[in-house]
Structure formats: structure tokens, C-alpha cells
Scaffold this active site. Structure first.
Site, mmCIF file in Angstrom:
data_model
loop_
_atom_site.group_PDB
_atom_site.id
_atom_site.type_symbol
_atom_site.label_atom_id
_atom_site.label_comp_id
_atom_site.label_asym_id
_atom_site.label_seq_id
_atom_site.Cartn_x
_atom_site.Cartn_y
_atom_site.Cartn_z
ATOM 1 N N SER A 21 -40.360 -5.734 22.192
ATOM 2 C CA SER A 21 -39.663 -4.928 23.190
ATOM 3 C C SER A 21 -40.167 -5.219 24.604
ATOM 4 O O SER A 21 -39.373 -5.372 25.538
ATOM 5 C CB SER A 21 -39.770 -3.435 22.871
ATOM 6 O OG SER A 21 -41.105 -3.075 22.700
ATOM 7 N N TYR A 22 -41.473 -5.345 24.773
ATOM 8 C CA TYR A 22 -41.992 -5.492 26.134
ATOM 9 C C TYR A 22 -41.822 -6.913 26.672
ATOM 10 O O TYR A 22 -41.480 -7.098 27.834
ATOM 11 C CB TYR A 22 -43.459 -5.053 26.185
ATOM 12 C CG TYR A 22 -43.946 -4.760 27.575
ATOM 13 C CD1 TYR A 22 -43.175 -4.033 28.478
ATOM 14 C CD2 TYR A 22 -45.198 -5.198 28.000
ATOM 15 C CE1 TYR A 22 -43.634 -3.757 29.757
ATOM 16 C CE2 TYR A 22 -45.664 -4.919 29.277
ATOM 17 C CZ TYR A 22 -44.874 -4.202 30.156
ATOM 18 O OH TYR A 22 -45.331 -3.935 31.427
ATOM 19 N N LYS A 53 -56.200 3.966 27.129
ATOM 20 C CA LYS A 53 -55.216 5.061 27.256
ATOM 21 C C LYS A 53 -54.458 5.239 25.934
ATOM 22 O O LYS A 53 -54.023 6.344 25.602
ATOM 23 C CB LYS A 53 -54.274 4.841 28.432
ATOM 24 C CG LYS A 53 -53.373 3.600 28.370
ATOM 25 C CD LYS A 53 -52.059 3.812 27.681
ATOM 26 C CE LYS A 53 -51.279 2.534 27.475
ATOM 27 N NZ LYS A 53 -50.025 2.708 26.729
ATOM 28 N N HIS A 99 -42.132 -15.738 17.900
ATOM 29 C CA HIS A 99 -42.693 -16.521 16.786
ATOM 30 C C HIS A 99 -41.760 -16.593 15.585
ATOM 31 O O HIS A 99 -41.949 -17.427 14.713
ATOM 32 C CB HIS A 99 -44.061 -15.966 16.377
ATOM 33 C CG HIS A 99 -43.991 -14.738 15.525
ATOM 34 N ND1 HIS A 99 -43.309 -13.610 15.914
ATOM 35 C CD2 HIS A 99 -44.508 -14.467 14.307
ATOM 36 C CE1 HIS A 99 -43.435 -12.700 14.972
ATOM 37 N NE2 HIS A 99 -44.138 -13.196 13.991
ATOM 38 N N ARG A 137 -45.266 5.144 21.468
ATOM 39 C CA ARG A 137 -45.498 5.023 20.022
ATOM 40 C C ARG A 137 -46.857 5.577 19.656
ATOM 41 O O ARG A 137 -47.024 6.157 18.595
ATOM 42 C CB ARG A 137 -45.368 3.545 19.624
ATOM 43 C CG ARG A 137 -43.978 3.036 19.943
ATOM 44 C CD ARG A 137 -43.916 1.565 20.087
ATOM 45 N NE ARG A 137 -44.689 1.066 21.205
ATOM 46 C CZ ARG A 137 -44.629 -0.176 21.642
ATOM 47 N NH1 ARG A 137 -43.837 -1.036 21.052
ATOM 48 N NH2 ARG A 137 -45.371 -0.578 22.661
ATOM 49 N N ASN A 138 -47.847 5.419 20.547
ATOM 50 C CA ASN A 138 -49.176 5.965 20.250
ATOM 51 C C ASN A 138 -49.137 7.494 20.190
ATOM 52 O O ASN A 138 -49.717 8.110 19.307
ATOM 53 C CB ASN A 138 -50.180 5.490 21.308
ATOM 54 C CG ASN A 138 -50.490 4.017 21.143
ATOM 55 O OD1 ASN A 138 -51.189 3.631 20.212
ATOM 56 N ND2 ASN A 138 -49.942 3.186 22.017
ATOM 57 N N GLY A 141 -43.720 -14.034 23.395
ATOM 58 C CA GLY A 141 -43.705 -12.748 22.685
ATOM 59 C C GLY A 141 -42.395 -12.056 22.967
ATOM 60 O O GLY A 141 -42.125 -11.667 24.115
ATOM 61 N N ALA A 148 -40.872 -0.150 27.982
ATOM 62 C CA ALA A 148 -39.991 -1.328 27.972
ATOM 63 C C ALA A 148 -38.534 -0.943 28.221
ATOM 64 O O ALA A 148 -37.837 -1.598 28.999
ATOM 65 C CB ALA A 148 -40.136 -2.046 26.630
HETATM 66 N N1 LIG Z 1 -43.144 -1.611 24.543
HETATM 67 C C1 LIG Z 1 -43.647 -1.136 25.664
HETATM 68 O O1 LIG Z 1 -43.083 -0.213 26.259
HETATM 69 C C2 LIG Z 1 -44.903 -1.738 26.235
HETATM 70 C C3 LIG Z 1 -45.198 -1.475 27.564
HETATM 71 C C4 LIG Z 1 -46.355 -2.004 28.114
HETATM 72 C C5 LIG Z 1 -47.191 -2.801 27.344
HETATM 73 N N2 LIG Z 1 -46.875 -3.055 26.059
HETATM 74 C C6 LIG Z 1 -47.788 -3.917 25.293
HETATM 75 O O2 LIG Z 1 -47.133 -5.149 24.990
HETATM 76 C C7 LIG Z 1 -47.683 -5.693 23.786
HETATM 77 C C8 LIG Z 1 -46.529 -6.057 22.860
HETATM 78 O O3 LIG Z 1 -45.912 -4.849 22.473
HETATM 79 P P1 LIG Z 1 -44.358 -4.674 22.176
HETATM 80 O O4 LIG Z 1 -44.030 -3.300 22.573
HETATM 81 O O5 LIG Z 1 -43.556 -5.776 22.737
HETATM 82 O O6 LIG Z 1 -44.400 -4.764 20.596
HETATM 83 P P2 LIG Z 1 -43.182 -4.663 19.571
HETATM 84 O O7 LIG Z 1 -43.677 -3.890 18.407
HETATM 85 O O8 LIG Z 1 -41.936 -4.247 20.244
HETATM 86 O O9 LIG Z 1 -43.013 -6.172 19.149
HETATM 87 C C9 LIG Z 1 -44.103 -6.889 18.681
HETATM 88 C C10 LIG Z 1 -43.705 -8.301 18.705
HETATM 89 O O10 LIG Z 1 -44.828 -9.115 18.385
HETATM 90 C C11 LIG Z 1 -44.359 -10.163 17.616
HETATM 91 N N3 LIG Z 1 -45.408 -10.761 16.802
HETATM 92 C C12 LIG Z 1 -45.920 -10.255 15.671
HETATM 93 N N4 LIG Z 1 -46.791 -11.145 15.151
HETATM 94 C C13 LIG Z 1 -46.794 -12.215 15.976
HETATM 95 C C14 LIG Z 1 -47.471 -13.458 15.967
HETATM 96 N N5 LIG Z 1 -48.321 -13.785 14.997
HETATM 97 N N6 LIG Z 1 -47.245 -14.314 16.974
HETATM 98 C C15 LIG Z 1 -46.395 -13.995 17.971
HETATM 99 N N7 LIG Z 1 -45.703 -12.853 18.027
HETATM 100 C C16 LIG Z 1 -45.924 -11.965 17.028
HETATM 101 C C17 LIG Z 1 -43.281 -9.550 16.751
HETATM 102 O O11 LIG Z 1 -42.384 -10.512 16.324
HETATM 103 C C18 LIG Z 1 -42.601 -8.594 17.699
HETATM 104 O O12 LIG Z 1 -41.540 -9.245 18.323
HETATM 105 C C19 LIG Z 1 -48.615 -4.613 23.229
HETATM 106 O O13 LIG Z 1 -49.945 -4.945 23.552
HETATM 107 C C20 LIG Z 1 -48.195 -3.340 23.957
HETATM 108 O O14 LIG Z 1 -49.248 -2.411 24.099
HETATM 109 C C21 LIG Z 1 -45.749 -2.554 25.483
HETATM 110 O O1 LIG Z 2 -45.398 2.954 23.244
HETATM 111 P P1 LIG Z 2 -46.847 2.818 23.627
HETATM 112 O O2 LIG Z 2 -47.644 4.016 23.282
HETATM 113 O O3 LIG Z 2 -47.409 1.521 23.101
HETATM 114 O O4 LIG Z 2 -46.902 2.712 25.217
HETATM 115 C C1 LIG Z 2 -46.161 1.716 25.851
HETATM 116 C C2 LIG Z 2 -46.747 1.336 27.181
HETATM 117 O O5 LIG Z 2 -48.086 0.923 27.055
HETATM 118 C C3 LIG Z 2 -46.585 2.385 28.232
HETATM 119 O O6 LIG Z 2 -47.036 1.906 29.472
#
Ligand SMILES: NC(=O)c1ccc[n+]([C@@H]2O[C@H](COP(=O)([O-])OP(=O)(O)OC[C@H]3O[C@@H](n4cnc5c(N)ncnc54)[C@H](O)[C@@H]3O)[C@@H](O)[C@H]2O)c1
Ligand SMILES: O=P(O)(O)OC[C@H](O)CO
Length: 338
Positions: A18-19, A198, A39, A262-263, A15, A146
Site C-alpha cells: 500500500s505505501y 510509534k 516481488h 493497522r498497529n 515494494g 497510504a
Molecule cells: N501503509 C501505510 O500507510 C504506511 C505509511 C507509512 C509507512 N509505512 C511503512 O511502509 C512499509 C511497507 O508497508 P505497507 O503498508 O506498504 O505494507 P503492505 O502490507 O501494504 O504491503 C507489504 C508489501 O510487502 C511486500 N513484500 C512481502 N515480502 C516481500 C519480499 N520478500 N520482498 C519484497 N516485497 C515483499 C508484499 O508483497 C506487499 O506488497 C512498512 O514498514 C510500513 O510501516 C506504511
Molecule cells: O497502519 P500502520 O499502523 O502501519 O501505520 C501506517 C503509517 O506508519 C502511519 O504513518
């Protein structure tokens, strides 16, 4: 792809949003060979040539030991430990895709926050249904934007596993840097629920701020929010202390109070009268709490747990209730003890 050869144990991150990118940077910065799979082959190509995730984490250079691997099979074979960081709505799909590539020694950890789309199941149930009980599992969750993590700003997180050896090894690899602390526990259920719900409460805090309510209302939502998350968690068998930790109160406060969330931003736009679709288009990244509000609401209904904030947000998002009516409904609830 040039793979750096270091003798320390590698990790593969599945994946590249961003995270996933931020966690891959954190592991590789600590000196561990890290393989990052996404992906979308074009996105992988860009990550590989630019050596940064320009879209989500601009100007943060990938450490040398971070390798982009666009082939899922090769990415899985490159490390024993797999860290899944895809959005919750594709989590089950990714588990199905990795299944044919797994070897008996693999171990799986995920940082996805959410419940399974439509069913409301915990992601652990999704993994166990598809893969059985043979792989050590762990979940990472906590207050970790992230961008801040990738920038090397001080960050702390929770890591839960029933497999102590796996938890300790992961902790050692994350914790060894000067800016990233990891607290371990064995409450996988509580850590998953804290991270998933949350996001729902953060939408509520955003709506409240978007409507111009003040700090009192936001803080009341956070405080009553943790009460309802804990109520659900305890009913499902989680340890109540977990919800006072990184994946409970920690992540709830972060997400409800900072506009990096974002939420929260999604909720603020709703509170200003913008439609859900326009708000999501505007954010352009995953808003986990949107669908997860429905899943959390259904989960609470299934167990007969009172979750008034979640219920009102559900009605705003899916039943056409306006935000003002939802606020009035919350304030007008019968008097009760704290
Ligand atoms: N961004 C943060 O600060 C943060 C922090 C903690 C936890 N998270 C969690 O991490 C998870 C991912 O979030 P994110 O912030 O990286 O999302 P994002 O919106 O930055 O990126 C989503 C990613 O998922 C990929 N994706 C979409 N469809 C897909 C598929 N079918 N197969 C594989 N990859 C696919 C996209 O290409 C994209 O790169 C979420 O559950 C989020 O809650 C995010
Ligand atoms: O941007 P959000 O709301 O998906 O939050 C990101 C992370 O979950 C924070 O820990």
C-alpha cells in the site's frame, strides 16, 4: 512495459504494497517518471493491466508516468534514486538483492518503518553493513496513511539525510505538489527511531481502547509514549527536537488515534481478547509493531533505558501477560515527577 520519456529525474520504488504504491503515485503525479517494482510477478501483472492497486488503494488510477517494472535489475537501472518501501522483516533481504545491480551513482532512501527483525538494529546499520558508506542515504518517515496520501489529501512528512544535496533534491521532488509537504533534517537516527517505536505505542493505545478505557488513558499513553521514545533516542545520540516533529509526535498521534492504523487496530483486537495471530490474519497486511515490540524492548534493555509502556506491551505479546495486568502494572508504578 511502456516507459514514459520525460526529461526530469526518475525514481524507482521497490515494494508494491500500500505505501510503496502510494508514494509511487505521489512522485509520478508530480511529473517524475516513476518505476514501481514488486516481488510478486502476478501482483505486478495486475498492477500493470488494471493501472491501479486494487487490493490496497482501490479506485486510485496510476498517473501516466508510473511504470510497473517486474524485473528488479531493470527497475534499478531505470533511475539513480531508489526508494525502498518493503516491510522491515525483508529489508535486509532487499538490500542484498539490490547490491549486485547498484552503480556508483545510485542513491538510496527508504520509507520502511521498523528495526531489523531479531537484532533490533536500525535499518541504516543494515544498509551500511551490506553496502558500506559509498551511497548517499536518506529516510522518509511521518504521519502518512497510504490511502490519504494516494487520494491526494494534504500530508506532511519528515526526510532525514546526512547528504544535504540528496535531501534537497528529494524534497524538491516531493514538495512540489500542492498537497504533500516535506520537512528535512539531518537526524537519521531520530527519524528512524520515531517511525519504528510509534508502532509499539500504537499497539498499546489500541489495547487500551479495545479494553474500553477512555480518551484519558489513550492520551496518557501518547504523552508518556513520546517521553520514552525520546529517552531512548537521546541515549542513542538523536536530537530530542526530532521527536517533537513529524516522525515523532506527529506519527505517534496519527497512529494512536485513527483506525486506519493497522498497529492500533491490532492492539484493539488484543484488548478485546482476540489472539495475536487471529488479529494479524484479520488485518491481512503488515503490522510492523508486533515483532518490533520485541526489538524495541531488547534495544532498550541493551542501553539500560527505562521504557515501561514498551515493556508491558512486550509482556502482553510475548510473555502471556494479560492486558488488564499490564494496565495495572503501568498505573501502579512508583510516583514520579513529570
Ligand atoms: N501503509 C501505510 O500507510 C504506511 C505509511 C507509512 C509507512 N509505512 C511503512 O511502509 C512499509 C511497507 O508497508 P505497507 O503498508 O506498504 O505494507 P503492505 O502490507 O501494504 O504491503 C507489504 C508489501 O510487502 C511486500 N513484500 C512481502 N515480502 C516481500 C519480499 N520478500 N520482498 C519484497 N516485497 C515483499 C508484499 O508483497 C506487499 O506488497 C512498512 O514498514 C510500513 O510501516 C506504511
Ligand atoms: O497502519 P500502520 O499502523 O502501519 O501505520 C501506517 C503509517 O506508519 C502511519 O504513518
Amino acid at each position: 512495459m511502456s516507459h514514459t520519456h520525460i526529461t526530469t529525474s526518475p525514481i524507482t520504488v521497490l515494494g508494491a504494497g500500500s505505501y510503496g504504491s502510494a508514494l509511487a503515485i505521489a512522485f509520478s503525479r508530480n511529473g517524475y517518471p516513476t518505476y514501481l517494482w514488486g516481488h510478486d510477478p502476478l501482483h505486478c501483472e495486475r498492477l500493470s493491466t488494471e493501472r491501479q492497486n486494487r487490493q490496497f488503494l482501490p479506485d486510485i488510477a496510476f498517473p501516466e508516468s508510473l511504470n510497473i517494472e517486474p524485473d528488479l535489475g531493470k527497475a534499478i537501472q531505470s533511475a539513480r534514486d531508489l526508494l525502498i518501501v518493503v516491510p522491515s522483516h525483508v529489508f535486509g533481504e532487499i538490500i542484498a538483492k539490490i547490491k549486485p545491480h547498484l552503480r556508483p551513482e545510485h542513491r538510496i532512501v527508504w520509507a520502511t518503518k521498523g528495526l531489523e527483525r531479531d537484532t533490533g538494529r536500525l535499518l541504516q546499520e543494515v544498509v551500511e553493513e551490506q553496502l558500506g558508506n559509498r551511497y548517499p542515504l536518506a529516510v522518509l518517515s511521518g504521519p502518512t496513511f497510504a490511502k490519504e496520501l494516494a487520494a491526494g489529501l494534504p500530508t506532511a512528512i519528515a526526510l532525514a539525510s546526512h547528504n544535504e544535496q540528496f535531501a534537497l533534491e528529494l524534497q524538491a521532488r516531493i514538495h512540489c505538489s500542492k498537497h504533500f509537504r516535506v520537512y528535512i533534517n539531518n537526524d537519521m537516527l531520530g527519524v528512524q527511531l520515531g517511525g519504528a517505536i510509534k508502532n509499539v505505542i500504537a499497539i498499546g493505545a489500541g489495547i487500551s481502547d479495545g479494553m474500553g478505557f477512555g480518551a484519558n488513558a489513550r492520551t496518557a499513553l501518547i504523552t508518556r509514549g513520546i517521553a520514552e521514545i525520546t529517552r531512548l533516542g537521546v541515549a542513542l545520540g538523536a536530537n530530542p527536537n526530532t521527536f517533537m516533529g513529524m516522525s515523532g509526535l506527529g506519527d505517534l498521534v496519527l497512529t494512536c488515534t485513527d483506525n486506519q492504523s493497522r498497529n492500533r487496530r491490532f492492539g484493539m483486537m488484543l484488548g478485546q481478547g482476540i489472539t495475536a495471530q487471529t488479529a494479524m490474519d484479520n488485518i491481512g497486511q503488515v503490522v510492523e509493531g508486533y515483532h518490533n515490540t520485541r526489538e524495541a524492548y531488547l534495544l532498550a534493555q541493551r542501553y539500560g533505558i527505562e521504557m515501561p509502556i514498551t515493556e508491558q506491551i512486550y509482556q502482553v505479546l510475548f510473555c502471556g501477560k494479560n492486558a488488564k495486568e499490564a494496565a495495572v502494572a503501568l498505573l501502579g508504578r512508583e510516583k514520579k515527577e513529570e
